[in-house]
Design an enzyme around this catalytic site. Structure first.
Site, PDB file in Angstrom:
ATOM      1  N   HIS A 104      -7.132  -4.746  10.087  1.00  0.00           N
ATOM      2  CA  HIS A 104      -6.852  -4.493   8.669  1.00  0.00           C
ATOM      3  C   HIS A 104      -5.548  -5.167   8.246  1.00  0.00           C
ATOM      4  CE1 HIS A 104      -4.624  -0.378   9.414  1.00  0.00           C
ATOM      5  NE2 HIS A 104      -3.788  -1.384   9.512  1.00  0.00           N
ATOM      6  N   ASP A 122       0.820  -1.212   0.000  1.00  0.00           N
ATOM      7  CA  ASP A 122       0.000   0.000   0.000  1.00  0.00           C
ATOM      8  C   ASP A 122       0.855   1.263   0.000  1.00  0.00           C
ATOM      9  OD1 ASP A 122       0.958  -0.399   2.575  1.00  0.00           O
ATOM     10  OD2 ASP A 122      -1.014  -0.763   3.459  1.00  0.00           O
ATOM     11  N   GLU A 174      -9.640  -2.024   5.289  1.00  0.00           N
ATOM     12  CA  GLU A 174     -10.248  -1.716   6.578  1.00  0.00           C
ATOM     13  C   GLU A 174     -11.514  -2.558   6.780  1.00  0.00           C
ATOM     14  OE1 GLU A 174      -8.564   0.046   8.511  1.00  0.00           O
ATOM     15  OE2 GLU A 174      -8.006   2.006   7.766  1.00  0.00           O
ATOM     16  N   ASN A 205      -7.503  -2.960  14.285  1.00  0.00           N
ATOM     17  CA  ASN A 205      -8.876  -3.264  13.861  1.00  0.00           C
ATOM     18  C   ASN A 205      -8.926  -4.452  12.899  1.00  0.00           C
ATOM     19  OD1 ASN A 205      -7.796  -2.217  11.527  1.00  0.00           O
ATOM     20  ND2 ASN A 205      -9.182  -0.462  11.371  1.00  0.00           N
TER      21      ASN A 205
HETATM   22  P1  PGA Z   1       2.126  -1.526  12.935  1.00  0.00           P
HETATM   23  O1  PGA Z   1       0.993  -1.436  11.843  1.00  0.00           O
HETATM   24  O2  PGA Z   1       3.094  -2.557  12.417  1.00  0.00           O
HETATM   25  O3  PGA Z   1       2.734  -0.170  12.978  1.00  0.00           O
HETATM   26  O4  PGA Z   1       1.484  -1.962  14.208  1.00  0.00           O
HETATM   27  C1  PGA Z   1       0.476  -2.608  11.325  1.00  0.00           C
HETATM   28  C2  PGA Z   1      -0.621  -2.281  10.347  1.00  0.00           C
HETATM   29  O5  PGA Z   1      -1.355  -1.294  10.575  1.00  0.00           O
HETATM   30  O6  PGA Z   1      -0.772  -3.021   9.359  1.00  0.00           O
END
Ligand code: PGA
Length: 254
Positions: free
Chosen positions: A138, A67, A143, A136
């Site tokens: 994702h 992404d 999302e 959450n």
């Molecule tokens: P993080 O993010 O590794 O900073 O916890 C993970 C994500 O949001 O995919």
């Protein structure tokens, strides 16, 4: 899904890096699907270390990232292109022309998404896809929603993701509200998937991902349907599983 427990973040990163290094050793022209965020940083450091020690050769490797934020150029130190250069590509012998991150500055976002999907397909698909997971659920920036988005698409980030990302920006106004992300279908087509999660904050969502219902409200739960997923967790991210799972449930994933 198979779960690989580690006592802490450092050990988890070493174990995950071994999988990626083995992939590149066995198939030098592998297509690696890569991820950003704080979780994979230690894994990338381990890969750089293996490269420095002459143990891995990335010269034929191709990569696709999950992404990118809309509105940030690759020079912006919060863009995912910058993150990948800074944390991995600048330190190994990969040809940057073989590294792909969606363009956050594309004038036509839909066309950029279609082009990106075509890039992934033209490489013959992803051999091994690295994923972090949002609080959450994702994966990439898919999302929670009412259906699983299939292909690469533009996405409006949820309030929870915007708030989680705000720690990296000086003001709330600067936090991107949109991104381009591979779809769930793009991710699920990868031959092998490695999901990494560490820390207490990820313990409940890791439990839901592995043992909850498969639902687009927990996008990562779709991974239950993939035939080859390794989930790397530290003790803290494992804690809800340890508390709630029966020995029979544990036997299915360990
Ligand atoms: P993080 O993010 O590794 O900073 O916890 C993970 C994500 O949001 O995919």
């Amino acid at each position: 899904m198979k779960l690989i427990k580690s006592k802490d973040y450092a050990e988890m990163c070493q174990k995950a890096a071994r999988i990626f290094a083995a992939q590149v050793t066995l198939k030098p022209a592998s297509v690696l699907g890569l991820a950003t965020g704080s979780t994979p940083v230690g894994m990338y450091q381990e890969l750089v270390k293996k490269y420095d020690e002459g143990k891995v050769d990335f010269s034929a490797v191709r990569t696709v990232n999950l992404d990118e934020y809309v509105g940030l150029s690759g020079d912006n130190d919060q863009s995912y292109r910058y993150f990948m250069n800074h944390n991995l590509f600048d330190h190994i012998n990969i040809d940057k022309a073989n590294t792909h991150v969606p363009s956050g500055l594309a004038a036509d976002l839909e066309a950029e998404c279609a082009d990106y999907e075509a890039v992934v397909a033209s490489m013959g698909g992803v051999d091994i896809q690295l994923l972090g997971i949002g609080n959450n659920g994702h994966i990439g920036f898919n999302e929670p929603c009412d259906c699983f988005p299939v292909t690469t698409h533009p996405v409006d980030l949820t309030e929870s993701t915007i708030t989680a990302n705000a720690r990296f920006f000086a003001t709330m106004d600067e936090v991107p509200k949109k991104a381009i992300t591979m779809g769930i279908g793009t991710i699920m087509k990868a031959k092998k998937i490695v999901l990494m999660a560490n820390g207490k904050g990820k313990a409940q969502i890791i439990y839901d991902t592995i043992f909850g219902p498969v639902t687009p409200q927990v996008p990562a739960s779709v991974l239950q349907l993939h035939p080859d997923v390794l989930v790397f967790v530290d003790e803290e991210a494992y804690s809800v599983i340890a508390e709630k799972c029966t020995p029979e449930q544990l036997a299915t994933i360990l």
